[in-house]
Scaffold this active site. Structure first.
Site, PDB file in Angstrom:
ATOM      1  N   GLU A  70      54.687  21.782  -6.681  1.00 53.26           N
ATOM      2  CA  GLU A  70      56.149  21.756  -6.830  1.00 53.26           C
ATOM      3  C   GLU A  70      56.831  21.485  -5.488  1.00 53.26           C
ATOM      4  OE1 GLU A  70      57.139  24.908 -10.370  1.00 53.26           O
ATOM      5  OE2 GLU A  70      56.084  25.691  -8.609  1.00 53.26           O
TER       6      GLU A  70
ATOM      7  N   LEU B  33      52.536  36.991  33.624  1.00 50.95           N
ATOM      8  CA  LEU B  33      52.471  38.446  33.655  1.00 50.95           C
ATOM      9  C   LEU B  33      51.299  38.901  34.517  1.00 50.95           C
ATOM     10  CD1 LEU B  33      53.073  39.423  29.911  1.00 50.95           C
ATOM     11  CD2 LEU B  33      54.716  39.494  31.790  1.00 50.95           C
TER      12      LEU B  33
ATOM     13  N   GLU C 295      52.868  44.653  22.218  1.00 51.50           N
ATOM     14  CA  GLU C 295      52.730  43.472  21.372  1.00 51.50           C
ATOM     15  C   GLU C 295      51.342  42.877  21.576  1.00 51.50           C
ATOM     16  OE1 GLU C 295      55.770  40.778  22.666  1.00 51.50           O
ATOM     17  OE2 GLU C 295      57.277  42.354  22.763  1.00 51.50           O
TER      18      GLU C 295
ATOM     19  N   LYS D  98      48.725  40.134  22.545  1.00 54.28           N
ATOM     20  CA  LYS D  98      48.745  39.004  23.491  1.00 54.28           C
ATOM     21  C   LYS D  98      47.999  37.838  22.837  1.00 54.28           C
ATOM     22  CE  LYS D  98      47.902  37.742  28.302  1.00 54.28           C
ATOM     23  NZ  LYS D  98      47.236  36.464  28.002  1.00 54.28           N
TER      24      LYS D  98
ATOM     25  N   ASP E  33      46.293  34.417  22.068  1.00 56.05           N
ATOM     26  CA  ASP E  33      45.526  33.480  22.892  1.00 56.05           C
ATOM     27  C   ASP E  33      45.893  32.066  22.438  1.00 56.05           C
ATOM     28  OD1 ASP E  33      43.799  32.577  24.795  1.00 56.05           O
ATOM     29  OD2 ASP E  33      41.974  32.981  23.656  1.00 56.05           O
TER      30      ASP E  33
ATOM     31  N   ARG F 113      55.118  25.656  28.844  1.00 53.12           N
ATOM     32  CA  ARG F 113      55.293  26.478  30.045  1.00 53.12           C
ATOM     33  C   ARG F 113      55.130  25.644  31.315  1.00 53.12           C
ATOM     34  NH1 ARG F 113      52.470  29.159  33.871  1.00 53.12           N
ATOM     35  NH2 ARG F 113      53.495  31.022  34.701  1.00 53.12           N
TER      36      ARG F 113
ATOM     37  N   TYR G 221      58.434  36.009  20.653  1.00 52.40           N
ATOM     38  CA  TYR G 221      58.421  37.354  21.249  1.00 52.40           C
ATOM     39  C   TYR G 221      59.496  37.607  22.305  1.00 52.40           C
ATOM     40  CZ  TYR G 221      55.432  34.598  24.420  1.00 52.40           C
ATOM     41  OH  TYR G 221      54.928  33.620  25.233  1.00 52.40           O
TER      42      TYR G 221
ATOM     43  N   LYS H  30      55.803  46.060  27.502  1.00 54.37           N
ATOM     44  CA  LYS H  30      57.104  45.776  28.108  1.00 54.37           C
ATOM     45  C   LYS H  30      57.987  47.023  28.071  1.00 54.37           C
ATOM     46  CE  LYS H  30      57.057  41.042  26.274  1.00 54.37           C
ATOM     47  NZ  LYS H  30      57.696  40.127  25.294  1.00 54.37           N
TER      48      LYS H  30
ATOM     49  N   LYS I 159      44.276  43.177  29.363  1.00 55.09           N
ATOM     50  CA  LYS I 159      43.351  42.190  28.812  1.00 55.09           C
ATOM     51  C   LYS I 159      42.036  42.862  28.447  1.00 55.09           C
ATOM     52  CE  LYS I 159      43.651  37.916  29.847  1.00 55.09           C
ATOM     53  NZ  LYS I 159      43.560  36.584  30.453  1.00 55.09           N
TER      54      LYS I 159
ATOM     55  N   CYS J 194      20.704   7.010  27.668  1.00 55.96           N
ATOM     56  CA  CYS J 194      20.301   7.900  26.586  1.00 55.96           C
ATOM     57  C   CYS J 194      18.967   8.565  26.925  1.00 55.96           C
ATOM     58  CB  CYS J 194      20.180   7.114  25.281  1.00 55.96           C
ATOM     59  SG  CYS J 194      19.563   8.105  23.899  1.00 55.96           S
TER      60      CYS J 194
ATOM     61  N   CYS K 180      16.251   6.956  24.188  1.00 52.84           N
ATOM     62  CA  CYS K 180      15.883   5.534  24.092  1.00 52.84           C
ATOM     63  C   CYS K 180      16.248   4.747  25.342  1.00 52.84           C
ATOM     64  CB  CYS K 180      16.532   4.898  22.868  1.00 52.84           C
ATOM     65  SG  CYS K 180      18.332   4.797  22.955  1.00 52.84           S
TER      66      CYS K 180
ATOM     67  N   CYS L  89      25.486   7.084  22.676  1.00 53.03           N
ATOM     68  CA  CYS L  89      24.423   6.082  22.744  1.00 53.03           C
ATOM     69  C   CYS L  89      24.716   5.056  21.660  1.00 53.03           C
ATOM     70  CB  CYS L  89      23.054   6.722  22.505  1.00 53.03           C
ATOM     71  SG  CYS L  89      21.737   5.496  22.280  1.00 53.03           S
TER      72      CYS L  89
ATOM     73  N   CYS M   5      17.534   4.322  18.087  1.00 54.16           N
ATOM     74  CA  CYS M   5      17.432   5.593  18.814  1.00 54.16           C
ATOM     75  C   CYS M   5      16.882   6.653  17.848  1.00 54.16           C
ATOM     76  CB  CYS M   5      18.805   5.999  19.339  1.00 54.16           C
ATOM     77  SG  CYS M   5      18.798   7.504  20.332  1.00 54.16           S
TER      78      CYS M   5
END
Length: 669
Positions: A36, A84, A114, A116, A118, A137, A226, A288, A312, A406, A409, A424, A430
């Site tokens: 829909e 930070l 909060e 963190k 990744d 950033r 955030y 914070k 961390k 390679c 081969c 290769c 090969c």
């Protein structure tokens, strides 16, 4: 329809679609099916094509992408995006708390904890409630303008409802990729013989800098916000997040207002144990000071705010000796460098090897022969080398230089412009490429030839009985039975499996022949669009690129493959052997639309169907086979011994659970 009528309908559709986007991507509570929703979006795009001057920059149609950005403009941040400070221990966090109380002695301090994320930090600006810019950033002072790509992320509002927000403001967040989407993309890459991406964070970062916003849209990035910046009058950070959520922004539910340091530690310890239950990666917790007045009094250092810090989580890490670097050749010729390590215990398992991914990664690590390296488990699963112990480096040791030929081969390697992987090009001569193509061709998702596993493929190649996939259909019981470890019964079973594979539908044959970038999904699209191998062989590059979900890159690969003489001969031999190289009425890939708009997850063992068969049945009846339960799942089809985790999640999401008998009734007649 007049232009005025079109304007009214476009505005109505835009509001309705954005509301559904918000309900699905932010609230996780959809009220309509995918089908829909797609119909509403299709109607909007049709009207915008008819009245192009009515298309607005905030139209929901912009979320499907299509804008090409050759160069990303560098933009200075209005509010610097500072980093930070990091802490890794309870003691360091107590030191942070003491520093705060020295600056504001005698005051009660509340902390907001909060997750963190990744991912990739982003600043999104709004003007009069309309998205105006998205900036990465960068170095904290300036970043790249990636607005076109940010608009494709459906959890980021294009236009806000009426609210008490200022005319100009910025909100910051983290762009992430959910593990299920990352795993889906890696499974698709493995299907086409490509090397899997390293981790969701790097993949999300690379995706955000893609030039084609349509490709960004396909990768299903997400964003949690955030922090607000602008002319606000909130007293606390916690209050500002609650208000941002009211305005339609996606704010994590995993936030806690803490009145003591003990509560902060409880939050940290809780998510340290539970972080694997999240659908995305986190690497710690951000703490914070809640009061904006106190934040202002605490101020900033040159690099970071004094009122915030990140705790961390320590990744499991060990050091060991790099003994050598070897190189693996995949079936498409992709070269994967592998670090061979002195065995070391890491997070409960013995690690002997770690992928180095590509030449750029080796250069970035500045690896030398005999280095002592630091090894971690990325996402607690995949071993990766994170650095070198330079104090242990032997004087005069030589840098690891990526190979030019390679390893199997000796053919000079190629590197496609814009890609990190070396290849290769000797695909017909090969050995590991030939054996890899045989294994792929015989695999369950392709031709599903019983008895033709990796060891048998290797044996047939070494005995010079098979040099390409067409040779499989020239095998006899006599020449198989004479091989080591085979015998007459194994030979008869293998020949029976080869004979049965001739019934496999065209789309799987197209997937099985192993064209670069053509996974099972693309193979289905090509097969259903062109109907036959002959039509694909005689199509132009432009015609191939016009097929659904194909595009220029895949089209070029298919076009090149189909024009090679050895591949033309291969197709002719497969055709002569009796394989399905066209869609016929009796094996048409579409049976009915009884499951149209439905997403069905299968778990457990079924009586009537094997796993790949039930997936085909769902798709042939117009449905979609889901890989994990979500708010978009319509039903869970549960067989014997279903996954407990999937059933529990389905019950939590209130997804109807049906039996195999009920499913058969749904598609009956």
């Amino acid at each position: 329809m007049t232009q005025e009528q079109g304007k009214v309908r476009i505005e109505q559709l835009s509001r309705e679609i954005e509301d559904h986007n918000y309900r699905y991507y932010v609230l996780a509570k959809p009220v309509i099916s995918d089908f829909e929703f797609d119909k509403l979006l299709e109607e909007l795009i049709t009207l915008e094509n008819k009245f192009p001057d009515l298309v607005l920059p905030t139209s929901p149609s912009q979320r499907v992408g299509g804008q090409i950005t050759k160069e990303f403009e560098t933009v200075k941040h209005k509010y610097p995006m500072l980093s930070l400070g990091n802490t890794y221990s309870e003691e360091e966090l107590r030191d942070f708390d003491e520093r705060i109380h020295k600056i504001i002695p005698g005051e009660k301090v509340e902390y907001v904890c909060e997750l963190k994320f990744d991912g990739v930090a982003i600043g999104v600006s709004y003007s009069n409630g309309i998205i105006s810019r998205g900036i990465t950033r960068g170095d904290g002072v300036q970043g790249d303008d990636v607005t076109a790509n940010v608009k494709t992320i459906r959890s980021i509002p294009m236009i806000l409802q009426q609210g008490d927000y200022p005319s100009e403001f910025e909100i910051r967040g983290e762009i992430i990729m959910h593990r299920k989407d990352f795993n889906r993309i890696n499974e698709q890459r493995e299907d086409i013989g490509e090397i899997a991406y390293a981790n969701p964070r790097n993949f999300a970062s690379g995706t955000l800098k893609l030039q084609d916003s349509a490709e960004v849209a396909k990768r299903k990035l997400d964003c949690y916000f955030y922090a607000l910046y602008g002319d606000f009058h909130f007293k606390t950070h916690f209050e500002s997040l609650a208000k941002a959520e009211q305005w339609g922004f996606k704010i994590s539910k995993e936030i806690k207002l803490c009145s003591s340091l003990d509560e902060v530690f409880d939050f940290i310890n809780h998510w340290g144990k539970k972080r694997d239950t999240l659908g995305f990666d986190i690497d710690g917790v951000v703490i914070k000071v809640n009061s904006y007045r106190q934040q202002e009094e605490l101020g900033f250092t040159a690099k970071s705010p004094r009122w915030a810090i990140s705790y961390k989580y320590k990744a499991a890490s060990v050091s060991t000796l790099l003994e050598s670097v070897s190189y693996q050749v995949g079936r498409t010729g992709a070269i994967t460098p592998v670090a061979n390590l002195t065995p070391v215990l890491l997070a409960g398992t013995t690690v002997k090897r770690a992928s180095l991914h590509n030449a750029d990664q080796i250069e970035k690590l500045d690896l030398h022969e005999g280095d002592t390296v630091f090894v971690e488990k990325g996402g607690e699963i995949i071993p990766k080398i994170t650095g070198v112990d330079l104090m242990q480096r032997k004087q005069g040791s030589r840098s690891i230089i990526y190979i030019k030929n390679c390893p199997e081969c000796n053919t000079p390697l190629d590197r496609i412009e814009g890609e990190a992987i070396h290849y290769c090009p000797n695909e017909s001569g090969c050995p590991p490429q030939i054996v890899g193509k045989l294994e792929h061709f015989a695999s369950r998702k392709a031709m599903n030839i019983d008895g033709l596993g990796s060891e048998t493929c290797d044996l047939l190649f070494k005995e010079n009985l098979v040099r390409n996939v067409a040779d499989i259909y020239s095998l006899t019981e006599e020449n198989i039975a004479s091989l080591e470890r085979m015998g007459s019964k194994s030979a008869a079973n293998l020949i029976a499996g080869i004979e049965k594979s001739k019934e496999v539908p065209f789309e799987r044959v197209l997937f099985a022949i192993g064209i670069r970038y053509v996974g099972d999904t693309v193979a289905k699209k090509l097969a259903r669009y062109f109907k036959s191998m002959d039509a694909i062989q005689h199509s132009s590059l432009e015609e191939l690129a016009g097929a659904p979900e194909v595009g220029e890159k895949i089209a070029q690969s298919v076009h090149h493959w189909m024009k090679q003489k050895n591949n033309i001969d291969l197709i002719n031999r497969l055709k002569a052997a009796g394989l399905q190289i066209a869609i016929h009425h009796d094996n048409n890939s579409f049976v009915s639309d009884k499951l149209k708009g439905l997403s069905i997850l299968v778990t457990g063992t079924l009586t009537k169907y094997k796993r790949e068969e039930i997936k085909e049945v769902i798709e042939k009846n117009g449905g979609k086979a889901a890989s994990s339960p979500s708010a978009k799942t319509s039903y869970v089809l549960a067989g014997d011994d279903p996954s407990t985790g999937k059933i529990e999640k389905a019950e939590k999401l209130k997804i109807p659970i049906i039996t195999e008998e009920q499913f058969n009734e749904m598609i009956a007649n």
